[in-house]
Design a protein around this motif. Structure first.
Motif, mmCIF file in Angstrom:
data_model
loop_
_atom_site.group_PDB
_atom_site.id
_atom_site.type_symbol
_atom_site.label_atom_id
_atom_site.label_comp_id
_atom_site.label_asym_id
_atom_site.label_seq_id
_atom_site.Cartn_x
_atom_site.Cartn_y
_atom_site.Cartn_z
ATOM 1 N N ILE A 112 -0.286 33.314 -47.160
ATOM 2 C CA ILE A 112 1.166 33.436 -47.296
ATOM 3 C C ILE A 112 1.622 34.820 -46.841
ATOM 4 N N ILE A 113 0.857 35.848 -47.230
ATOM 5 C CA ILE A 113 1.189 37.223 -46.825
ATOM 6 C C ILE A 113 1.184 37.340 -45.299
ATOM 7 N N PHE A 137 4.089 40.491 -44.021
ATOM 8 C CA PHE A 137 4.179 41.714 -44.835
ATOM 9 C C PHE A 137 3.330 42.812 -44.203
ATOM 10 N N LYS A 138 3.870 44.068 -44.222
ATOM 11 C CA LYS A 138 3.204 45.192 -43.583
ATOM 12 C C LYS A 138 2.583 46.136 -44.620
ATOM 13 N N GLN A 151 0.393 43.016 -51.365
ATOM 14 C CA GLN A 151 0.366 42.270 -52.625
ATOM 15 C C GLN A 151 1.651 42.529 -53.416
ATOM 16 N N GLU A 152 2.104 43.782 -53.410
ATOM 17 C CA GLU A 152 3.336 44.142 -54.121
ATOM 18 C C GLU A 152 4.529 43.417 -53.508
ATOM 19 N N GLN A 153 4.579 43.369 -52.159
ATOM 20 C CA GLN A 153 5.673 42.672 -51.477
ATOM 21 C C GLN A 153 5.652 41.174 -51.810
ATOM 22 N N VAL A 170 -0.548 34.510 -59.809
ATOM 23 C CA VAL A 170 -1.043 35.848 -59.466
ATOM 24 C C VAL A 170 -0.431 36.897 -60.382
ATOM 25 N N LYS A 171 0.896 36.774 -60.656
ATOM 26 C CA LYS A 171 1.558 37.717 -61.542
ATOM 27 C C LYS A 171 0.913 37.729 -62.923
ATOM 28 N N LEU A 172 0.715 36.529 -63.464
ATOM 29 C CA LEU A 172 0.143 36.422 -64.806
ATOM 30 C C LEU A 172 -1.276 36.973 -64.853
ATOM 31 N N GLN A 173 -2.064 36.653 -63.834
ATOM 32 C CA GLN A 173 -3.450 37.126 -63.816
ATOM 33 C C GLN A 173 -3.517 38.640 -63.622
ATOM 34 N N ASP A 174 -2.664 39.172 -62.753
ATOM 35 C CA ASP A 174 -2.642 40.625 -62.537
ATOM 36 C C ASP A 174 -2.204 41.356 -63.803
ATOM 37 N N GLU A 175 -1.177 40.809 -64.456
ATOM 38 C CA GLU A 175 -0.687 41.433 -65.683
ATOM 39 C C GLU A 175 -1.763 41.419 -66.765
#
Length: 669
Positions: free
Chosen positions: A516-517, A522-523, A530-532, A551-556
């Motif tokens: 997806i990135i 995304f650059k 990942q942040e974008q 991804v948000k939940l796992q990163d958090e």
């Protein structure tokens, strides 16, 4: 040997006053016995053991002086011989151990062991032996007395056989002091129920035989049954007091045993079976609670005289009552007699904390285990006995459950000093290496006396609360991930889950995110991309939005776990520092918290548990007769009439109506 020696020592002043005699046939067991005695600090001069056959070689004997080689008598014997062992009784009729009682049969040596032990007992000694129940009734007994206990004429008398004759002789010589029935399955290797028989050489004839049925008092411990400390204490107290307790114990006269032809089977004398539940026919038909069943709670009504009338209302002119109180538990607690009882209980046990503190904490470096246990037990039992309904042995068990931990700590403090309370040391665990061999490796640290958890709850509540809140976030994230997991469609499962479709696949999620990135262009570095991705607004319910949420939940969760680890490491350092710097005042406070508070709290809870039990009994009694047969009959009639009214409103062809009318008639009948 060790147990009885320890028990005897508490009644003897001075050290090394107990001698231990033991004979064992199996060499391995014999060697283990000697080693065990030495390891417990018993001096070699007091260990007199022999590897030999007890039934073939009479022993112990005097080894010096004028009585050399003559049988030695001891103060106490404990024995758990092999049950119903085959033995050779040939040419043993004149053996002084058996001559006055009879020979045990070749197929069952139980009484041979017993008579051997009785032979070596001092005149004022005591013998306890574990045996199978069969010794109480096996073998034909001599017929000397009739059913009324009168001596029969010589021509009507009959000789007994083996075990029956021995049993009769033991009764007539007044040797059997008590018989204690034990639960089944309390010994490894056998499920059969056993007894303890207590014998003496000299006891008063009028004392009779105390029979105790202790078969119901135990707890399950894995596959085994286990006697609790309170079960053992109740048996010991009953034996000491020779108490007659319905369903548990009774002193039986020699005359009664004679009338039963010397049959000592426990159920003949003590009925410990539970009574069958009763049902009142009138109450079943018309409702109401029988007063006779309410009377069975008499111990409560005697203790709380005004409570019965506040809970139940009598039915005029009938021996039945109804429940007056809607909330039974609340009605019980409102009662004045109950309030007075609870106040009296608090006064009765009000000094328990001080007694425990004085005996254990104030004298931690000098307290003697046996003496302290006896004094504290006596304090608890005496006070519990003053309170009706409360089972004093439940209170005693509360102390017993905590005692070994307390004594373990005291032994450490007495051997190492109070400074042991400041010690933090490595803790180890066993792990298997690549070859399957177990190796001991360090697994963190621990305190010698106080657990880290205890210290943290006492001194670091803020840190614990902060960690708890972070863990709650993780649990919330996990719950959300589980919900997403359960709602995945087949295509999403194929992309995001592992091969077994059992959990999220980290590699699959990483691959899908990267695709997806790349597609969105995304650059920057991977972290920036990942942040974008996490900030991008995807269309609701799209695969991309789902992946972004995962991804948000796992990163958090990953970040929170890192913070929790840092906080835990910091908390552990603070805990170690606190333990190592504990003052004497703080140590005493912690000892009270660890040893005394759990005991006091549980004993304080006994009245509440008792009142809850009463509430449940009253509620169960009410529910038992809540719906009478008449109520059911009236409900059926009401339902039938309702059905008939509904059927009458139905329409249909001629034959359907005839069928419905027939149905209404059947139902009403």
């Amino acid at each position: 040997l060790i147990t009885i020696g320890k028990a005897v020592s508490r009644h003897i002043s001075g050290e090394n006053c107990v001698k231990y005699y033991a004979q064992e046939l199996k060499e391995n067991t014999y060697n283990l016995t000697r080693m065990n005695l030495v390891m417990r600090g018993i001096i070699p001069q007091n260990i007199i053991t022999r590897c030999a056959d007890t039934l073939e070689d009479d022993w112990p004997v005097h080894e010096e002086g004028s009585d050399i080689d003559k049988p030695l008598a001891v103060d106490a014997v404990v024995s758990n011989p092999p049950y119903s062992l085959h033995w050779s009784n040939t040419n043993k009729e004149n053996d002084p151990r058996f001559a006055n009682y009879g020979l045990a049969p070749k197929t069952k040596a139980d009484y041979a062991f017993l008579l051997h032990e009785l032979h070596h007992l001092k005149a004022d000694g005591i013998l306890t032996i574990v045996l199978p129940h069969g010794v109480l009734f096996r073998g034909k007994t001599p017929k000397v007395y009739d059913a009324e206990g009168n001596l029969l004429p010589d021509d009507k008398r009959e000789e007994g056989q083996a075990e029956g004759q021995i049993r009769a002789n033991l009764i007539e010589k007044n040797n059997i002091d008590a018989i204690i029935g034990l639960p089944a399955g309390i010994f490894f290797g056998t499920e059969i129920p056993t007894i303890i028989m207590v014998l003496k050489k000299q006891k008063r004839t009028e004392d009779g035989v105390l029979i105790i049925d202790a078969s119901k008092g135990f707890v399950k411990d894995g596959k085994q049954n286990k006697l609790r400390a309170c079960d053992i204490r109740k048996i010991a107290d009953t034996y000491r007091d020779r108490a007659n307790i319905p369903g548990f114990s009774r002193v039986v006269s020699r005359e009664e045993i004679r009338r039963n032809d010397y049959n000592l089977n426990i159920p003949r004398y003590v009925d410990s079976s539970e009574s069958a539940e009763k049902f009142d026919i009138y109450s079943i038909m018309f409702g109401g609670i029988p007063n006779s069943e309410i009377d069975e709670l008499s111990e409560y009504w005697q203790t709380f005289p005004s409570l019965r009338n506040e809970v139940f209302a009598e039915v005029d002119g009938k021996p039945y009552s109804t429940l007056r109180a809607g909330d039974v538990a609340a009605a019980i607690l409102r009662n004045n007699d109950v309030a007075a009882y609870l106040n009296n209980y608090q006064q009765c046990f009000g000094t328990l904390r001080q007694v425990l503190y004085s005996r254990l904490v104030d004298h931690v470096e000098t307290v003697k285990e046996m003496e302290a246990q006896d004094l504290i037990s006596a304090h608890i039992l005496a006070r519990a006995e003053r309170m009706p309904i409360i089972d004093k042995y439940h209170a005693y068990q509360i102390l017993a459950d905590k005692w070994q931990e307390i004594i373990g700590d005291i032994e450490i403090i007495q051997s190492e000093g109070v400074a042991a309370c400041n010690v933090v040391e490595p803790k180890y665990k066993m792990v298997k290496d690549k070859n399957g061999l177990e190796t001991e490796v360090q697994a963190g640290v621990k305190s010698r006396i106080f657990s880290f958890e205890m210290i943290q709850k006492q001194y670091f509540t803020e840190q614990l609360e902060a960690i708890k809140k972070l863990q709650a976030y993780i649990e919330s994230n996990d719950a959300e991930l589980n919900t997403l997991f359960e709602n995945l469609d087949e295509d999403e499962q194929e992309v995001l889950l592992d091969d077994e479709k059992a959990k999220w696949s980290a590699d699959a999620i990483k691959k899908a995110t990267k695709e997806i990135i790349t597609d969105l262009g995304f650059k920057g570095k991977a972290a920036k991309q990942q942040e974008q991705f996490l900030e991008y607004c995807f269309e609701d319910d799209s695969f991309e939005a789902l992946l972004q949420t995962v991804v948000k939940l796992q990163d958090e969760t990953k970040k929170i776990k890192k913070v929790i680890k840092e906080l835990n490491d910091e908390l552990e350092s603070l805990t170690i520092e606190k333990i190592q710097g504990l003052t004497m005042l703080e140590i005493n406070q912690l000892l009270e918290l660890k040893w005394i508070k759990p005991i006091v709290t549980k004993i304080d809870a006994l009245p509440g548990n008792m009142l809850l039990s009463l509430s449940e009994k009253i509620t169960a009694l009410n529910e038992k007769y809540a719906t009478s047969f008449t109520d059911i009959e009236n409900e059926i009639k009401a339902s039938t009439n309702s059905l008939a009214n509904m059927v009458n409103q139905l329409t249909g062809d001629e034959f359907s109506i005839i069928g419905l009318e027939k149905l209404i008639g059947k139902t009403q009948n």
